[in-house]
Scaffold this motif. Structure first.
Motif, short mmCIF file in Angstrom:
data_model
loop_
_atom_site.label_atom_id
_atom_site.label_comp_id
_atom_site.label_asym_id
_atom_site.label_seq_id
_atom_site.Cartn_x
_atom_site.Cartn_y
_atom_site.Cartn_z
N LEU A 274 0.94 -1.15 0.11
CA LEU A 274 0.01 -0.35 0.18
C LEU A 274 0.96 1.15 -0.27
CD1 LEU A 274 -3.12 0.98 0.47
CD2 LEU A 274 -2.32 0.84 2.30
N GLU A 275 1.49 1.38 0.95
CA GLU A 275 2.47 2.68 0.99
C GLU A 275 3.08 2.57 -0.48
OE1 GLU A 275 3.39 4.64 2.61
OE2 GLU A 275 2.24 4.06 4.29
N ILE A 276 3.76 2.06 -1.45
CA ILE A 276 4.35 2.12 -2.44
C ILE A 276 3.49 2.68 -4.01
CG2 ILE A 276 5.16 0.25 -5.13
CD1 ILE A 276 6.22 -1.92 -2.30
N VAL A 277 2.05 2.04 -3.71
CA VAL A 277 0.93 2.65 -4.22
C VAL A 277 0.89 4.51 -3.89
CG1 VAL A 277 -1.63 2.40 -5.04
CG2 VAL A 277 -0.23 0.43 -4.93
N LYS A 278 1.07 4.45 -2.52
CA LYS A 278 0.97 6.03 -2.24
C LYS A 278 1.37 6.57 -2.97
CE LYS A 278 -1.74 5.22 2.18
NZ LYS A 278 -1.58 5.11 3.43
N GLU A 306 13.29 -7.50 -4.01
CA GLU A 306 12.57 -6.42 -3.71
C GLU A 306 11.59 -6.51 -2.70
OE1 GLU A 306 12.92 -2.79 -5.58
OE2 GLU A 306 15.19 -3.08 -6.41
N GLY A 307 10.89 -8.31 -2.35
CA GLY A 307 9.99 -7.96 -1.28
C GLY A 307 8.69 -7.71 -2.61
N PRO A 308 7.67 -6.77 -2.09
CA PRO A 308 6.66 -7.00 -2.51
C PRO A 308 7.09 -5.53 -3.48
CG PRO A 308 6.42 -6.18 -0.18
CD PRO A 308 8.11 -6.69 -0.34
N THR A 309 7.15 -5.98 -5.05
CA THR A 309 7.24 -5.15 -6.04
C THR A 309 6.65 -5.00 -7.01
OG1 THR A 309 8.95 -6.43 -6.53
CG2 THR A 309 8.57 -6.05 -8.32
N ILE A 310 5.71 -3.68 -8.41
CA ILE A 310 5.44 -2.94 -8.92
C ILE A 310 5.85 -4.16 -10.04
CG2 ILE A 310 4.54 -1.73 -9.89
CD1 ILE A 310 4.88 -0.10 -7.51
N ILE A 311 4.33 -5.09 -10.90
CA ILE A 311 4.79 -5.47 -12.38
C ILE A 311 3.93 -4.91 -13.16
CG2 ILE A 311 4.42 -7.43 -13.87
CD1 ILE A 311 6.60 -8.25 -11.58
N GLU A 312 2.61 -4.77 -13.27
CA GLU A 312 2.30 -3.46 -13.62
C GLU A 312 1.51 -2.46 -12.79
OE1 GLU A 312 -0.06 -5.03 -16.19
OE2 GLU A 312 2.10 -6.37 -17.86
N MET A 313 0.54 -1.61 -13.20
CA MET A 313 -0.13 -0.11 -12.56
C MET A 313 -1.40 -0.39 -13.16
SD MET A 313 0.91 0.65 -9.16
CE MET A 313 -0.38 1.65 -8.79
#
Lengths: 510, 436
Positions: A274-278, A306-313
């Motif tokens: 959630l922090e990443i998305v924020k 990286e742990g939690p990682t964004i693949i796409e938004m």
């Protein structure tokens, strides 16, 4: 109250249904490119209207919103966002729940999203390279194919969001199969270049990213530009077929619950995601000077590096992920939309039922790669029986004609949802409904029986446990996110530093 | 017995894949399931036809002989077998198809003929029934035995299934967004870089066609997995029916200590299969393990060689004792199974000649006393030493100081499934109900 929606997939059916459930008892109006029978029914029931129109032409959409004098508009799919539909609505003073064009860049250009992430130093990044032609991509991939560099194991993607199409992951770890995979990589790069010719709104054509592994999940959020509120975590299943085999689709089914999080993601990982998305929402607002009011989602993966990682938004709800969250949403959906538009989201307490949900898509054979084959088949669905099984039917790529016949339109025909105390139960409930969906001309349908099964869930848990041990170890050692490559004669290189360098240089040039 | 493998590419651009190399490495990793014949069939897009290739011997022997350019196809199946001339089955009419199979349908004495009949029936049913699932359901329903199979039809379907008891294994994996693969053991999937995603269930049918995978399980709760797979047949890096083979073998080693403890100086295992038993035996007994033997030549699985002569040559080549490990010591020798006893007799003799003081033999499976009607080559019952003699008698015959088997309960507990979910036929003479 009058509300207008845009879009015609099962996701939009779920949005329309959530609006219909509201205590505000709105009249619901809709613009869509095909006549989705579910949305059409809701519009009629609530005294609204349904019109066929191109949804990516801002003028047209805004004209309808004005004609119907709606209180606000909600956008379902991504393409209207990419084409600036929310911008035009706002210009005319019509509130819109939907990301404006500049903000939707985080979804439209996978390459620019990644650049933004690196520029703002947001966690959960991947190494990447973009190419304007397949020839360029091929030369680089070939040169590094048997080196100790990240370019050895890559995912090849279209650099623009292209309806979940064209992603290939080619892991080149078996040296003895190198030739097979290399040949395939270069052919796929050619194919991608050709495919991307239909999109003129982006310079980068081919995106090469480092290959990662781990469990995937979608974190969908409401945002009013000031606060970002996370919804229950959902996992979509992208492979077309059973056993996680086959072509990438928009999603063949999704699971959530029973308790807000997924069984294979920890609370800490949820919070970090959630922090990443924020941070990404803040970054794109900072970059564009615009305020984001709508839906934003991170298609994420837990990775070793990286742990939690964004693949796409996503600049919208996921499909089918929208069904999982909207069906268990306890708070009035219109209240949420109003809070998003008024910038009051932080004051609203948003609640969801603590239940497990399973959604399965049913598609005509031919989806996703040979859509012509999947089109124009007459559909019959026994909705009563599906209801009797305790499930909900959401219409997707189905077109209701004037004479009342329904024809398949090439993509996922319907999505069926079940809510239960546990996932296996919900999965069984959906499976029981499959015989009630038919194509009258005998053309085949397919779906995935394994989504929500004990076997598949155990597999996800197992993968999550493995990757979690690894990234926790890296974190303890202080080497989370660190990569190191080696080339003979060149020596050790730090691909992170190289990429940062390259990015700041190109920024300087631009 | 056989090892089988199937490769199926999906989506736009699928013609770009060549299944041949994947079949080569997939089958190579299944080589332990058969070393006498290798064969495969691919679907060729340009000619819209199936191409069959076969030859006796190892996988690499066959692939050295073929002209690579001539054999191309993005769909393919292959098998290795313990019998010479046991190749991919070919049926031309009414539906042209190729078929590979492990185990044996109860349709004929000979494995090849049984699968030939099976494949012909499949071809006819596929022609008659609209839905291939119905066709296979009918055949599985009517065909007793213990078998798993993969068929490739000329109209680009890959059809896989297991008998209703699921006696023979069949595992499934995926590569990226393109490839589905099916194999007797998950190790074959690992080797080609696939993600192991699960297994085909007993009585389950899975049909791959260019646009979908359809999967149906008709016969539930009649599971009886082959227990010998876990003891001997499968590779230790495989998962079968979601059970890790190496874990079972470790449990067996531990159980051998509990059931028949003995005082000794060193534990050694007969390569390759018995090594995990020996390691676990050492761990749980506290007796150090040493490398007992070095192998010469290719890995030849002695228990599945067809002729007596080759078997003995295989063993002598294979098992040269390492003298320093055993000289002057009391040795626990662990083997995976004992069939006729002649390999063990040779081994014990060689160990003593090289200086072992005592040799205590422990076998990681119960006595083999009966035939396998499902295609695993077990010698005639009157040749089986476990059926004929007691433990003490066997010790005397093979020259060991003590001799003990794993108990049947020990085996069942080590696998970790209820007894009635396993086929223990070769150890008990009782076969799963309705399998014969």
């Amino acid at each position: 109250m009058k509300i207008m929606g845009v879009g015609n997939a099962a996701r939009e059916h779920a949005i329309a249904e959530a609006l219909e459930r509201s205590e505000h008892h709105p009249k619901i109006f809709w613009l869509a490119e095909i006549r989705n029978p579910g949305i059409f029914g809701i519009c009629k029931r609530t005294g609204g209207d349904f019109t066929l129109s191109k949804t990516t032409e801002p003028e047209k959409v805004a004209n309808y919103a004005e004609r119907w004098r709606v209180d606000f508009v909600i956008i379902g799919p991504e393409e209207p966002n990419f084409h600036g539909v929310p911008d035009e609505l706002e210009k005319r003073g019509i509130p819109c729940v939907g990301a404006s064009k500049d903000l939707a860049m985080i979804e439209m250009s996978k390459a620019d999203m990644r650049r933004l992430q690196w520029e703002y130093g947001i966690k959960g990044k991947l190494l990447f390279k973009t190419f304007k032609s397949s020839q360029d991509a091929y030369i680089v991939l070939e040169r590094y194919s048997d080196t100790l560099t990240w370019l050895q194991n890559v995912a090849l993607k279209p650099a623009r969001q292209a309806g979940g199409k064209g992603v290939k992951v080619v892991e080149d770890q078996q040296l003895y199969l190198h030739d097979e995979k290399q040949r395939f990589k270069s052919r796929h790069a050619d194919w991608l270049e050709d495919y991307m010719k239909s999109y003129s709104d982006i310079d980068d054509k081919i995106l090469v990213e480092e290959k990662v592994w781990g469990p995937e999940y979608t974190l969908q959020c409401f945002t009013d530009g000031k606060s970002v509120k996370g919804m229950p975590l959902v996992q979509d299943n992208k492979h077309a077929h059973e056993f996680d085999i086959g072509t990438e689709t928009g999603g063949m089914g999704s699971i959530s619950g029973p308790d807000f999080n997924l069984p294979f993601i920890t609370k800490e990982e949820y919070d970090e995601s959630l922090e990443i998305v924020k941070s990404l929402v803040q970054a794109i607002q900072d970059k564009t000077g615009k305020s984001y009011h709508g839906i934003v989602a991170g298609q994420m993966m837990l990775t070793e590096i990286e742990g939690p990682t964004i693949i796409e938004m996503y600049s919208r709800f996921g499909d089918p992920e929208a069904l999982n969250v909207l069906s268990t949403l306890k708070t009035d959906f219109i209240d949420i939309c109003l809070a998003i538009l008024d910038g009051e989201l932080s004051k609203l307490n948003i609640e969801f039922d603590k239940k497990a949900t399973v959604v399965k898509a049913i598609a005509p054979k031919g989806y996703p790669d040979y859509r012509e084959l999947a089109k124009n088949h007459p559909v019959f669905i026994d909705e009563k029986e599906i209801e009797r099984e305790g499930c909900k039917l959401y219409w997707g790529s189905a077109d209701l004609s004037e004479d009342g016949k329904i024809l398949s339109a090439g993509s996922r025909l319907v999505e069926i949802l079940a809510i239960a105390d546990d996932m296996q139960e919900a999965s069984r409930m959906v499976d029981n409904c499959i015989p009630y969906v038919k194509l009258l001309d005998g053309w085949g349908l397919f779906y995935r029986s394994d989504i929500g099964s004990y076997e598949l869930l155990s597999k996800r848990i197992d993968v999550a446990n493995r990757v979690r041990r690894l990234y926790h170890y890296r974190r303890e050692k202080g080497i989370l996110g660190k990569r190191i490559d080696w080339l003979p004669k060149v020596g050790k290189t730090d691909p992170v530093a190289l990429l940062k360098n390259e990015l700041s240089k190109s920024k300087g040039d631009g | 017995m056989a090892g089988i493998f199937g490769f199926y590419a999906f989506g736009e651009g699928r013609e770009n894949w060549d299944s041949k190399r994947f079949i080569y490495y997939g089958l190579s990793s299944l080589q332990g399931r058969g070393q006498e014949a290798t064969s495969f069939a691919v679907y060729n897009y340009e000619f819209n036809s199936l191409i069959w290739i076969s030859g006796n011997g190892f996988v690499e022997d066959l692939f050295e002989k073929i002209k690579q350019e001539d054999v191309k196809g993005f769909l393919g199946i292959g098998q290795v077998s313990t019998d010479r001339e046991d190749y991919v089955i070919r049926v031309d009419e009414p539906v042209s198809l190729a078929l590979v199979g492990d185990g044996k349908p109860a349709l004929h004495e000979s494995r090849q003929t049984a699968f030939q009949i099976f494949a012909e029936k499949l071809s006819e049913e596929l022609d008659e029934q609209k839905d291939p699932i119905d066709a296979i359901k009918k055949i599985i329903e009517q065909t007793k035995g213990g078998y798993s199979f993969i068929a490739l039809t000329k109209d680009q379907k890959m059809i896989c299934g297991r008998d209703i008891h699921g006696i023979k294994p069949l595992e499934v994996g995926a590569i990226g967004f393109d490839i589905g693969a099916v194999a007797s053991e998950s190790s074959a999937l690992d080797v080609i870089g696939a993600e192991h995603s699960g297994y085909i269930k007993p009585g389950e049918v899975v049909v791959f066609d260019p646009l979908s995978i359809c999967r149906k399980c008709f016969f539930k709760n009649r599971t009886a997995y082959c227990s010998f797979e876990y003891v001997y047949l499968a590779r230790p890096d495989s998962y079968l029916n979601s059970i890790p083979v190496s874990k079972v073998r470790e449990m067996i080693g531990k159980r051998l200590v509990q059931e028949n403890p003995v005082k000794a100086d060193v534990v050694i295992g007969v390569p390759d299969t018995a090594i995990p038993f020996a390691m676990a035996y050492s761990e749980h007994s506290g007796i150090p393990i040493k490398l007992g033997f070095t192998r010469t030549g290719r890995h030849i699985r002695s228990a599945i060689k067809p002729s007596q002569f080759e078997r003995i040559v295989g063993v002598q080549l294979k098992l040269n004792p390492i003298r320093a490990s055993i000289d002057g010591k009391d040795v626990v020798l662990i083997d995976d199974s004992i069939v006729r006893g002649n390999t063990l007799r040779n081994t014990v003799y060689n160990l003593k000649r090289k200086g072992a003081k005592k040799v205590h033999v422990r076998v990681g499976s119960p006595p083999l006393i009966a035939q396998c009607p499902f295609g695993t080559e077990v010698p005639r019952e009157d040749e089986l030493i476990g059926k004929a003699l007691s433990n003490d008698e066997i010790a005397e015959i093979i020259g060991a100081d003590t001799f003990a088997y794993l108990s049947i309960d020990g085996l069942v507990d080590s696998i970790g499934l209820p007894k009635n979910s396993l086929c223990l036929g070769c150890f008990t003479g009782n076969y799963p109900e309705g399998s014969l």
